[in-house]
Structure formats: C-alpha cells, structure tokens
Design a protein around this motif. Structure first.
Motif, mmCIF file in Angstrom:
data_model
loop_
_atom_site.group_PDB
_atom_site.id
_atom_site.type_symbol
_atom_site.label_atom_id
_atom_site.label_comp_id
_atom_site.label_asym_id
_atom_site.label_seq_id
_atom_site.Cartn_x
_atom_site.Cartn_y
_atom_site.Cartn_z
ATOM 1 N N LEU A 156 -5.988 1.967 4.287
ATOM 2 C CA LEU A 156 -6.369 0.581 4.017
ATOM 3 C C LEU A 156 -5.160 -0.332 4.047
ATOM 4 O O LEU A 156 -4.170 -0.098 3.356
ATOM 5 C CB LEU A 156 -7.048 0.459 2.649
ATOM 6 C CG LEU A 156 -7.363 -0.975 2.193
ATOM 7 C CD1 LEU A 156 -8.333 -1.662 3.153
ATOM 8 C CD2 LEU A 156 -7.920 -0.953 0.776
ATOM 9 N N ARG A 157 -5.251 -1.361 4.823
ATOM 10 C CA ARG A 157 -4.247 -2.429 4.863
ATOM 11 C C ARG A 157 -4.903 -3.661 4.274
ATOM 12 O O ARG A 157 -5.867 -4.194 4.828
ATOM 13 C CB ARG A 157 -3.810 -2.682 6.299
ATOM 14 C CG ARG A 157 -2.820 -3.813 6.449
ATOM 15 C CD ARG A 157 -2.376 -3.911 7.915
ATOM 16 N NE ARG A 157 -1.569 -5.082 8.117
ATOM 17 C CZ ARG A 157 -1.859 -6.034 9.011
ATOM 18 N NH1 ARG A 157 -2.923 -5.926 9.775
ATOM 19 N NH2 ARG A 157 -1.076 -7.075 9.138
ATOM 20 N N LEU A 158 -4.415 -4.098 3.132
ATOM 21 C CA LEU A 158 -4.969 -5.250 2.447
ATOM 22 C C LEU A 158 -4.130 -6.470 2.794
ATOM 23 O O LEU A 158 -2.930 -6.524 2.510
ATOM 24 C CB LEU A 158 -4.978 -5.009 0.935
ATOM 25 C CG LEU A 158 -5.609 -6.085 0.067
ATOM 26 C CD1 LEU A 158 -7.060 -6.352 0.475
ATOM 27 C CD2 LEU A 158 -5.543 -5.652 -1.395
ATOM 28 N N LEU A 159 -4.761 -7.432 3.444
ATOM 29 C CA LEU A 159 -4.109 -8.664 3.866
ATOM 30 C C LEU A 159 -4.248 -9.681 2.742
ATOM 31 O O LEU A 159 -5.362 -10.002 2.329
ATOM 32 C CB LEU A 159 -4.770 -9.203 5.137
ATOM 33 C CG LEU A 159 -4.964 -8.190 6.269
ATOM 34 C CD1 LEU A 159 -5.809 -8.796 7.374
ATOM 35 C CD2 LEU A 159 -3.629 -7.722 6.790
ATOM 36 N N LEU A 160 -3.151 -10.186 2.237
ATOM 37 C CA LEU A 160 -3.146 -11.129 1.127
ATOM 38 C C LEU A 160 -2.757 -12.500 1.662
ATOM 39 O O LEU A 160 -1.599 -12.736 2.009
ATOM 40 C CB LEU A 160 -2.153 -10.663 0.054
ATOM 41 C CG LEU A 160 -2.380 -9.241 -0.462
ATOM 42 C CD1 LEU A 160 -1.207 -8.781 -1.307
ATOM 43 C CD2 LEU A 160 -3.693 -9.164 -1.227
#
Length: 131
Positions: free
Chosen positions: A48-52
C-alpha cells in the motif's frame, strides 16, 4: 492501464501533510517514500502506498467543492495515457466529477462509480531523469 506498479495507491486529502507523515510513520508502521510537504507526501506499508495530499496539492484541488466532508477519499489508478482513458470512459457514458487538473506530479481527473464513490485516474508527469 499500467500493470507493472508494485503498490496499490490510495489518496487521502489531509489538512497538514507533516502531521499525517508523523502519524502514519510513528503509529502505523508506514515508511516515508517521498515528501514535498506541505503540499504532498507518500508513505508505504507493504503493497500500500498512501498518498497524502495537502490543501495546496493538485490532488486536493481536483476534489469537487461539494465533496469536502468525510468520504472524499478515493482510489488512485495510474494510467499510461489519460486522454485516451477519458475519451474511452466518456464514450461509455461514465460520469466525471472534476475537470482535468495538472500539477507538478502529473495530470488527473475524477469519476464516480455507480454508488458515487470517487475514483482518480492519474498520469504521472514525464521525468527524463527517472529510471
């Protein structure tokens, strides 16, 4: 659509990018991948790559004004040719919820699924020095 990406990406629009980085890396086992705070950062945990995305980011600007309450988060799908995807989906009669937005990281547009959930189609900016 691109199949070679190693992560599934989800974008969260946040009020404070650095506070979000600190929360996810300190409390939930994420690792900082890149930071362009205060506009944007991404953290990774497993696949999972969480884009903030902070308020000044192109990701936040693409969110329709009437979708600012909880639930404005969306899945983020990377595509190779955004214009072709837009044409294909419009021809299929799918509803878009934003205009095309361009930022330093690339181009994006939002559409909705049958339940009204937002989906972001994103084409990264070409970076000649990228591997």
């Amino acid at each position: 659509m691109t199949a070679a990406n190693q992560y599934a990406s989800v974008r969260y629009v946040v009020d404070d990018v650095q506070a979000a980085i600190d929360f996810y890396t300190t409390h939930l086992g994420f690792t900082l991948n890149t930071s362009a705070a205060p506009a944007f950062a991404d953290v990774v945990r497993g696949p999972l790559r969480l884009l903030l995305s902070g308020p000044a980011s192109s990701g936040a600007r693409a969110t329709p004004a009437d979708a600012t309450a909880a639930g404005r988060n969306r899945i983020h799908l990377t595509v190779d040719d955004l214009d072709t995807e837009i044409d294909r989906l419009r021809a299929a009669g799918l509803p878009f919820r934003s205009d095309l937005v361009t930022g330093p990281g690339g181009r994006q547009i939002l559409l909705t699924d049958p339940a009204g959930n937002l989906i972001e189609l994103f084409q990264p900016a070409h970076r000649p020095d990228a591997p």
